[in-house]
Design an enzyme around this catalytic site. Sequence first.
Site, PDB file in Angstrom:
ATOM      1  N   GLU A  45       0.719  -1.155   0.047  1.00  0.00           N
ATOM      2  CA  GLU A  45       0.278   0.197  -0.101  1.00  0.00           C
ATOM      3  C   GLU A  45       0.820   1.238  -0.091  1.00  0.00           C
ATOM      4  OE1 GLU A  45      -2.584   0.042   3.152  1.00  0.00           O
ATOM      5  OE2 GLU A  45      -3.856   1.904   2.494  1.00  0.00           O
ATOM      6  N   ASN A 191     -12.534  -0.923  -0.846  1.00  0.00           N
ATOM      7  CA  ASN A 191     -11.902  -1.665   0.215  1.00  0.00           C
ATOM      8  C   ASN A 191     -12.349  -1.204   1.607  1.00  0.00           C
ATOM      9  OD1 ASN A 191      -9.182  -2.967   1.950  1.00  0.00           O
ATOM     10  ND2 ASN A 191      -9.307  -0.705   2.387  1.00  0.00           N
ATOM     11  N   GLU A 192     -12.708  -2.166   2.504  1.00  0.00           N
ATOM     12  CA  GLU A 192     -13.176  -1.797   3.734  1.00  0.00           C
ATOM     13  C   GLU A 192     -14.353  -0.690   3.588  1.00  0.00           C
ATOM     14  OE1 GLU A 192     -10.221  -1.078   6.932  1.00  0.00           O
ATOM     15  OE2 GLU A 192      -9.508  -3.170   6.543  1.00  0.00           O
ATOM     16  N   TYR A 258      -6.820  -8.835  11.378  1.00  0.00           N
ATOM     17  CA  TYR A 258      -5.515  -8.514  11.949  1.00  0.00           C
ATOM     18  C   TYR A 258      -5.273  -9.355  13.399  1.00  0.00           C
ATOM     19  CZ  TYR A 258      -4.420  -5.490   8.022  1.00  0.00           C
ATOM     20  OH  TYR A 258      -3.900  -5.029   6.970  1.00  0.00           O
ATOM     21  N   GLU A 313      -6.350  -9.076   3.506  1.00  0.00           N
ATOM     22  CA  GLU A 313      -5.503  -8.376   4.439  1.00  0.00           C
ATOM     23  C   GLU A 313      -5.281  -9.303   5.766  1.00  0.00           C
ATOM     24  OE1 GLU A 313      -5.844  -4.278   5.322  1.00  0.00           O
ATOM     25  OE2 GLU A 313      -6.591  -3.796   3.248  1.00  0.00           O
ATOM     26  N   GLN A 362       2.234  -6.145   5.291  1.00  0.00           N
ATOM     27  CA  GLN A 362       2.222  -6.021   4.208  1.00  0.00           C
ATOM     28  C   GLN A 362       3.716  -6.503   3.653  1.00  0.00           C
ATOM     29  OE1 GLN A 362       1.074  -1.992   2.970  1.00  0.00           O
ATOM     30  NE2 GLN A 362      -0.804  -2.014   4.106  1.00  0.00           N
TER      31      GLN A 362
END
Length: 513
Positions: A45, A191-192, A258, A313, A362
């Site tokens: 990103e 995204n999100e 996450y 992610e 990432q």
Amino acid sequence: MKKTLTTLIAALFGAALLAQVKVAVHETAADQPVIPKEIYGQFAEHLGRCIYDGIWVGKDSPIPNVDGYRKDLVEAIRELKVPVLRWPGGCFADEYHWRDGIGPLSERPKMINSNWGGTVEDNSFGTHEFLNFCEMLGIEPYISGNVGSGSVEELAKWVEYMTAKGGTMADLRAANGRKDPWKVKYLGVGNESWGCGGNMTPEFYSDQYRRYATYCRNYDGNRLYKVASGASDYDYNWTRVLMNNVRSNISGLSLHYYTVMNWGHKGSATDFDEDEYYDILGKAVEIEEVLHNHEAIMDLYDPNRRIDLLLDEWGTWFDVEPGTNPGHLYQQNSMRDAMVAAMSLNIFNKHTARLKMANIAQMVNVLQAMILTKGSEIVLTPTYHVFRMYNVHQDATSVPVTMPSDSLASKSGRLFPTLSVSASKSDALHVSLANPSVDESKTVDLEFDALKPAVVSGEILRGKGKGIEAVKSHNEFGGKTAVSPVPFKDFKMSGRTLKVTLPPASVVVLEVR
Ligand code: AHR
């Protein structure tokens, strides 16, 4: 760490009971799924120093580079065999306007990266730089499109710019130095979208998805695989609504998970105690239950599994390194991260009936990174080594394993297995094992259905020192390497059994023929 019932029984009858485990490896099982290589995907990103300093230093940099991409990173990434790379975000994607990142560098407008530390983004890394990077390394690009602050027309034209042979967009691309279109398979539509991607409700987003997806076309033999923005970890309602409202023109639904214990106090990446270590492992492996629950909802609406689940992610999220920009998410990476990676990948390898991609967050200098850079220096993290060791599973046929489901509870009450294993078959049989215990070795009897191992080799990854100090081990700049794989020799073959001894807090990958 709380003891579970099995552990208490073991304590009564001697600790050796649990330290000795039998794992049946069913290498003869028929009709097993392939482990898609995309499970070993990555994410890059425009955030902190992921793109600039990490991947891209520019052609005029004194740092050795290949057409602007740092040479040391290119070489390290080649070794990993990265199958797919998601870009340009993340949250950044929903504020990214692709036209700002094409054409002569001096004419590219600057913008403020308002999601990530207010850094000024000069757009010197754009569509050409990303797609050429992927092409050079044989990586499948995964474009994350702007739905939050963009328009249908903008995204549709981006697809045309990248993939059409003729027309105004193709002319513009050619004028910018690229005559032939690229192949672009994966297209994320937002995204999100429940958060930084527009704070939408699932009902509103489903309609937006249908609208955007309609106009993203397949040009000249390029076939898009369209991905709807999915849920965050435990938001099962998002998955339910999306699956109910979007039935066509969709190939995948994403999910983000996450490993973070407490968003207000995430904790240090390298300074932690045993309780914090086991808590993180417990939280990491909870992904299995989360995957299971999202998969069950998808099964209800899509029993034939036409729509894939993509964990686009995932990874650990700790406090930033002291003295660094809090918005740049730069964290060190220890043997604890390696353990999270190993145990997570062992889980993903077994969920491939629905789970077709996973992108760790990432690639470089951000969150659970493979690589850290500082000026001209590069560090390969413990997580990098796990991904390199595990790449033998990419596109291999899954091999089921059965073993006692023994687990322990972390301080916060999360369960984690005392041993984590997965296996696959390609030109050879590969077994990956992780022993999370800080202080206990584990002897594992791998019992094959039919195979009598003749040639075995392996690699082991573990930290330096003893106990929690070994788990805290990490690699630093200045050549201070504490965690890197070495050949593994602690096994004995006897008929159909391979006896393996795993030291505390270690990850081992074996090749068996
Ligand atoms: O990976 C960092 C951020 O985490 C991404 O930009 C966003 O999608 C997620 O919240």
